[in-house]
Scaffold this active site. Structure first.
Site, mmCIF file in Angstrom:
data_model
loop_
_atom_site.group_PDB
_atom_site.id
_atom_site.type_symbol
_atom_site.label_atom_id
_atom_site.label_comp_id
_atom_site.label_asym_id
_atom_site.label_seq_id
_atom_site.Cartn_x
_atom_site.Cartn_y
_atom_site.Cartn_z
ATOM 1 N N TYR A 254 40.941 34.328 48.211
ATOM 2 C CA TYR A 254 41.473 32.979 48.433
ATOM 3 C C TYR A 254 41.581 32.732 49.934
ATOM 4 O O TYR A 254 41.514 33.684 50.725
ATOM 5 C CB TYR A 254 42.816 32.730 47.723
ATOM 6 C CG TYR A 254 43.857 33.827 47.847
ATOM 7 C CD1 TYR A 254 44.701 33.888 48.947
ATOM 8 C CD2 TYR A 254 44.020 34.779 46.837
ATOM 9 C CE1 TYR A 254 45.675 34.882 49.047
ATOM 10 C CE2 TYR A 254 44.986 35.775 46.932
ATOM 11 C CZ TYR A 254 45.808 35.810 48.040
ATOM 12 O OH TYR A 254 46.766 36.788 48.135
ATOM 13 N N HIS A 300 40.840 38.041 52.427
ATOM 14 C CA HIS A 300 40.125 36.850 52.896
ATOM 15 C C HIS A 300 38.748 37.207 53.466
ATOM 16 O O HIS A 300 38.567 38.290 54.020
ATOM 17 C CB HIS A 300 40.945 36.149 53.975
ATOM 18 C CG HIS A 300 42.375 35.993 53.585
ATOM 19 N ND1 HIS A 300 42.753 35.228 52.508
ATOM 20 C CD2 HIS A 300 43.511 36.518 54.095
ATOM 21 C CE1 HIS A 300 44.070 35.292 52.376
ATOM 22 N NE2 HIS A 300 44.557 36.076 53.326
#
Ligand code: C5P
Length: 324
Positions: A254, A300
């Site tokens: 995300y 990430h």
């Protein structure tokens, strides 16, 4: 036809052209005299009054593919209802804890914090300049403090301190983006922007502003937080998914706090300056205030986020300050 007559016709045509052009420019300058000298001289309907407007040339196909200006970045009671797909995706981000009833929690939340629609007031007279300040070690020795402080909105995030680092990072914070596991106390003028990854994060916020009963999520968290509850904002999970789908095209688990803050800025600001973004030589997200032994960029996709950020620079959507 005599040469004299031909010359007269040519001169009259020239004069006609000059007068017409001057009249066009004059009519624009009545609307806004500064336009006469700007690159927008022939585009009188500018979307904002800054020197550059983020929404200039928004119809470029790349922009059209990425921006969806119909999604509101901040949660209100009305837009808090999530589609089944969004809810499923959002709940999967940090699963493992038994979720409470989402709509009941949202209802309780808006009894503690205001339910307002903010910032969707773009207009030709507005010039909202924003500094998005990430936590990179490249801020150390940068002396960007005054430049950062000169923006109207200043976004900071997670554990970012200003005290002791003013010369490099500035002193003002209008919005501080955080989640329970990264929370710090804020001053009374700063808006807390909660990035919720799960229903429990919304419950934590209610608790942290009132009873202080929630002390643990998947990690120990601060039970209370100093923040002006009349200024609290919530990052909209639907917008969160839009950032992941449209901007990151599903890269990483995300988006990072920094990237989420940046895309929010793209939606509510007229001019965006970016500071404190950039990994160290080993590709890790180091911090300006500590020697953190961050392993790469966690969940990430730091490289992909960086590439998109640099494309935004190329497309003159944002200005990037690389630091030291
Ligand atoms: O490390 P932390 O997540 O608190 O940093 C906030 C944001 O700043 C990150 O999510 C990332 O987007 C950005 N950052 C960066 N380079 C670093 C450190 C942080 O781009 N060295």
């Amino acid at each position: 036809m005599s040469i004299l007559r031909l010359r007269r016709i040519r001169n009259l045509t020239l004069l006609f052209c000059v007068i017409t052009f001057t009249m066009i420019l004059f009519s624009y300058s009545l609307w806004d005299p500064s336009l006469l000298f700007s690159k927008h001289a022939l585009h009188p309907k500018r979307p904002c009054s800054c020197r550059h407007c983020l929404t200039d040339l928004d119809d470029d196909p790349w922009n059209a593919d990425h921006f969806n200006r119909s999604i509101h970045p901040l949660m209100t009671r009305e837009n808090s209802v999530l589609s089944e797909e969004t809810f499923k995706w959002w709940q999967s981000l940090q699963s493992g804890m038994k979720p409470a009833n989402y709509s009941e929690v949202v209802e309780e939340l808006f009894q503690v914090i205001p339910d307002e629609v903010l910032y969707m007031d773009a207009r030709p007279e507005r010039c909202r300049t924003c500094s998005v300040v990430g936590n990179s070690g490249n801020l150390k020795g940068s002396e960007y403090g005054d430049l950062i402080d000169s923006s109207k909105f200043i976004f900071r995030m997670n554990m970012a301190p200003t005290s002791g680092f003013e010369e490099d990072v500035g002193t003002r914070t209008t919005h501080h983006f955080l989640y329970p596991e990264s929370a710090i106390d804020l001053d009374n003028n700063t808006r807390l922007v909660l990035i919720p990854y799960k229903t429990l994060d919304l419950q934590w916020l209610i608790s942290a502003l009132t009873t202080g009963t929630i002390k643990h999520t998947y990690l120990p968290v601060v039970p209370r937080i100093k923040a002006n509850r009349d200024k609290v904002l919530i990052y909209n999970p639907t917008f969160f998914k839009y950032v992941y789908d449209s901007w990151l095209e599903g890269h990483g688990r995300y988006p990072s706090t920094g990237f989420l803050s940046l895309v929010l800025a793209l939606h509510i600001c007229d001019e965006v300056s970016v500071f404190g973004f950039g990994a160290d030589q080993s590709g890790s997200w180091h911090h300006y205030w500590e020697n953190n032994n961050m392993k790469h960029t966690g969940v990430h996709d730091g490289d992909y986020e960086h590439n998109i950020t640099m494309l935004l620079v190329e497309k003159h959507k944002i200005k990037m300050f690389h630091g030291t």
